[in-house]
Design a protein around this motif. Structure first.
Motif, PDB file in Angstrom:
ATOM      1  N   ARG A 194       0.846  -1.207   0.000  1.00  0.00           N
ATOM      2  CA  ARG A 194       0.000   0.000   0.000  1.00  0.00           C
ATOM      3  C   ARG A 194       0.884   1.261   0.000  1.00  0.00           C
ATOM      4  NH1 ARG A 194      -2.999   3.717  -1.449  1.00  0.00           N
ATOM      5  NH2 ARG A 194      -3.883   5.043   0.133  1.00  0.00           N
ATOM      6  N   PHE A 224       0.840   4.041  -2.997  1.00  0.00           N
ATOM      7  CA  PHE A 224       0.584   5.439  -2.636  1.00  0.00           C
ATOM      8  C   PHE A 224       1.729   6.307  -3.171  1.00  0.00           C
ATOM      9  CE2 PHE A 224       1.127   9.105   0.137  1.00  0.00           C
ATOM     10  CZ  PHE A 224      -0.151   9.598   0.274  1.00  0.00           C
ATOM     11  N   ASP A 230     -10.517  12.679   4.311  1.00  0.00           N
ATOM     12  CA  ASP A 230     -11.402  11.793   3.554  1.00  0.00           C
ATOM     13  C   ASP A 230     -10.625  10.936   2.552  1.00  0.00           C
ATOM     14  OD1 ASP A 230     -10.557  13.742   1.835  1.00  0.00           O
ATOM     15  OD2 ASP A 230     -12.545  14.541   1.389  1.00  0.00           O
ATOM     16  N   ARG A 231      -9.306  11.027   2.581  1.00  0.00           N
ATOM     17  CA  ARG A 231      -8.404  10.260   1.710  1.00  0.00           C
ATOM     18  C   ARG A 231      -8.216  10.900   0.336  1.00  0.00           C
ATOM     19  NH1 ARG A 231      -9.246   4.209  -0.480  1.00  0.00           N
ATOM     20  NH2 ARG A 231      -7.377   4.280  -1.776  1.00  0.00           N
ATOM     21  N   ALA A 232      -9.047  11.880  -0.014  1.00  0.00           N
ATOM     22  CA  ALA A 232      -8.884  12.527  -1.324  1.00  0.00           C
ATOM     23  C   ALA A 232      -7.594  13.348  -1.329  1.00  0.00           C
ATOM     24  CB  ALA A 232     -10.079  13.437  -1.604  1.00  0.00           C
ATOM     25  N   ILE A 239      -6.059  10.350  -8.932  1.00  0.00           N
ATOM     26  CA  ILE A 239      -5.079   9.249  -8.886  1.00  0.00           C
ATOM     27  C   ILE A 239      -5.835   7.931  -8.810  1.00  0.00           C
ATOM     28  CG2 ILE A 239      -3.254   8.176  -7.484  1.00  0.00           C
ATOM     29  CD1 ILE A 239      -2.609  10.999  -6.373  1.00  0.00           C
ATOM     30  N   SER A 240      -5.295   6.898  -9.466  1.00  0.00           N
ATOM     31  CA  SER A 240      -5.884   5.561  -9.350  1.00  0.00           C
ATOM     32  C   SER A 240      -4.780   4.518  -9.482  1.00  0.00           C
ATOM     33  CB  SER A 240      -6.926   5.349 -10.460  1.00  0.00           C
ATOM     34  OG  SER A 240      -7.488   4.060 -10.370  1.00  0.00           O
ATOM     35  N   HIS A 241      -4.958   3.409  -8.779  1.00  0.00           N
ATOM     36  CA  HIS A 241      -4.011   2.309  -8.967  1.00  0.00           C
ATOM     37  C   HIS A 241      -4.749   0.981  -9.006  1.00  0.00           C
ATOM     38  CE1 HIS A 241      -4.298   3.609  -4.818  1.00  0.00           C
ATOM     39  NE2 HIS A 241      -3.345   4.502  -5.004  1.00  0.00           N
ATOM     40  N   ASP A 276      -9.727   6.379 -13.306  1.00  0.00           N
ATOM     41  CA  ASP A 276      -9.745   5.047 -12.679  1.00  0.00           C
ATOM     42  C   ASP A 276      -9.085   4.047 -13.613  1.00  0.00           C
ATOM     43  OD1 ASP A 276     -10.900   3.187 -10.511  1.00  0.00           O
ATOM     44  OD2 ASP A 276     -11.412   2.216 -12.394  1.00  0.00           O
ATOM     45  N   LYS A 306     -17.748   4.329 -13.087  1.00  0.00           N
ATOM     46  CA  LYS A 306     -18.423   4.877 -11.900  1.00  0.00           C
ATOM     47  C   LYS A 306     -17.410   5.331 -10.848  1.00  0.00           C
ATOM     48  CE  LYS A 306     -22.970   2.788 -12.356  1.00  0.00           C
ATOM     49  NZ  LYS A 306     -24.098   2.114 -11.681  1.00  0.00           N
ATOM     50  N   GLU A 307     -16.296   4.632 -10.749  1.00  0.00           N
ATOM     51  CA  GLU A 307     -15.253   5.072  -9.813  1.00  0.00           C
ATOM     52  C   GLU A 307     -14.691   6.429 -10.257  1.00  0.00           C
ATOM     53  OE1 GLU A 307     -15.257   2.836  -6.905  1.00  0.00           O
ATOM     54  OE2 GLU A 307     -13.194   2.212  -7.310  1.00  0.00           O
ATOM     55  N   VAL A 333     -20.667  11.120  -0.818  1.00  0.00           N
ATOM     56  CA  VAL A 333     -20.322   9.695  -0.917  1.00  0.00           C
ATOM     57  C   VAL A 333     -21.491   9.000  -1.606  1.00  0.00           C
ATOM     58  CG1 VAL A 333     -19.764   7.578   0.348  1.00  0.00           C
ATOM     59  CG2 VAL A 333     -18.908   9.793   1.155  1.00  0.00           C
ATOM     60  N   LEU A 334     -21.222   8.457  -2.786  1.00  0.00           N
ATOM     61  CA  LEU A 334     -22.294   7.867  -3.602  1.00  0.00           C
ATOM     62  C   LEU A 334     -22.267   6.352  -3.549  1.00  0.00           C
ATOM     63  CD1 LEU A 334     -21.866   9.927  -6.907  1.00  0.00           C
ATOM     64  CD2 LEU A 334     -23.747  10.143  -5.264  1.00  0.00           C
ATOM     65  N   GLU A 335     -23.435   5.760  -3.667  1.00  0.00           N
ATOM     66  CA  GLU A 335     -23.541   4.320  -3.906  1.00  0.00           C
ATOM     67  C   GLU A 335     -23.452   4.103  -5.420  1.00  0.00           C
ATOM     68  OE1 GLU A 335     -23.908   2.080  -1.521  1.00  0.00           O
ATOM     69  OE2 GLU A 335     -24.121   3.567   0.073  1.00  0.00           O
ATOM     70  N   PHE A 336     -23.027   2.930  -5.837  1.00  0.00           N
ATOM     71  CA  PHE A 336     -23.019   2.627  -7.270  1.00  0.00           C
ATOM     72  C   PHE A 336     -24.418   2.803  -7.877  1.00  0.00           C
ATOM     73  CE2 PHE A 336     -19.160   0.298  -6.074  1.00  0.00           C
ATOM     74  CZ  PHE A 336     -18.317   0.640  -7.105  1.00  0.00           C
TER      75      PHE A 336
END
Ligand SMILES: CC(C)(COP(=O)(O)OP(=O)(O)OC[C@H]1O[C@@H](n2cnc3c(N)ncnc32)[C@H](O)[C@@H]1OP(=O)(O)O)[C@@H](O)C(=O)NCCC(=O)NCCS
Length: 229
Positions: free
Chosen positions: A64, A68, A94-96, A107-109, A128, A167-168, A181-184
């Protein structure tokens, strides 16, 4: 001179390089003008992080920490393409990522790659990357709305994974405007043959989100941009 291709590590690293080159080319073809995008190996150098960045992953497992770090390095490279010196990109509570003043990014991994995108000004973008393997069957109902499931019946293979990935990206793009914070199930996508999609955020009709998706041998990549109507 003949290249030696008979040793396993050399073959593996060659395959990796080709994979990244394709991913980079695909990413560059997907993002709009003004967006810098960088695709790299997810095995980053933790020693290259700023002290404030390291706070976010101090207690994380080595893998991780490495992803990062790779994300931060790719993001700095993307900002560098926009003329910025190497700057700290801390993580919010919030991790953003907290982008430098006057810039936005994402950013995406995934297991084989890290991708970062950056842009000047007041844009709201999300990116994503996923491994190009089908989405597990048991996740389809969580990730897709009934309308999307109906559409998927006529498709095959990776399309549920494309919906997941898009969606991500939508989530990250809308988060910087709406902070929601959204649900799919709260996002519904329409995808076309040209690799474009539009997203309806079902709980926020004042938000417009559009994007692109791409599929290579190894990766599914999605890019989204959100704006207030
Ligand atoms: C952030 C999230 C969308 C993706 O995280 P993930 O599964 O680890 O996948 P990725 O690697 O693609 O993205 C992680 C990166 O997104 C960024 N990120 C995290 N939270 C974010 C947010 N709220 N907004 C924008 N970007 C965010 C970070 O840069 C993070 O990487 P880092 O911690 O190394 O800096 C997801 O975990 C999450 O928070 N989900 C909740 C909401 C959701 O998934 N809804 C369904 C989609 S509509």
């Amino acid at each position: 001179m003949r290249w030696r291709l008979d040793s396993r590590p050399m073959e593996a690293s060659l395959a990796k390089a080709v994979g990244f080159e394709r991913l980079q080319a695909m990413a560059e073809g997907m993002v709009p003008r003004g967006v810098a995008v960088v695709c790299r190996d997810p095995d980053g150098d933790v020693g290259a992080l700023f002290a404030e960045e390291r706070l976010a992953i101090g207690r994380a497992v080595p893998r991780r920490q490495a992803e990062f770090a790779a994300g931060r390095m790719a993001a700095r490279e993307a900002l560098g393409m926009l003329g910025q010196p190497p700057l700290c990109i801390p993580a919010g509570a919030d991790r953003a990522p907290v982008w430098p003043q006057g810039f936005a990014g994402s950013i995406s991994h995934c297991r084989g790659a890290v991708v970062a995108a950056a842009v000047r000004g007041g844009s709201h973008i999300g990116i994503d990357v996923e491994e190009a393997v089908p989405l597990e069957d048991e996740l389809w109902d969580t990730v897709c709305t009934p309308k999307e499931l109906e559409w998927l019946k006529a498709q095959g293979g990776l399309w549920a994974k494309v919906i997941f990935s898009a969606k991500e990206a939508v989530y990250k793009a809308q988060y910087s405007i709406a902070g929601r914070v959204l649900e799919f199930s709260e996002v519904e996508l329409t995808l076309d043959q040209a690799g474009c999609f539009s997203a309806r955020v079902l709980v926020d009709s004042a938000l417009a989100v559009e994007g692109r998706f791409g599929i290579s041998d190894d990766f599914v990549l999605s890019f989204a941009r959100a704006r207030r109507l």
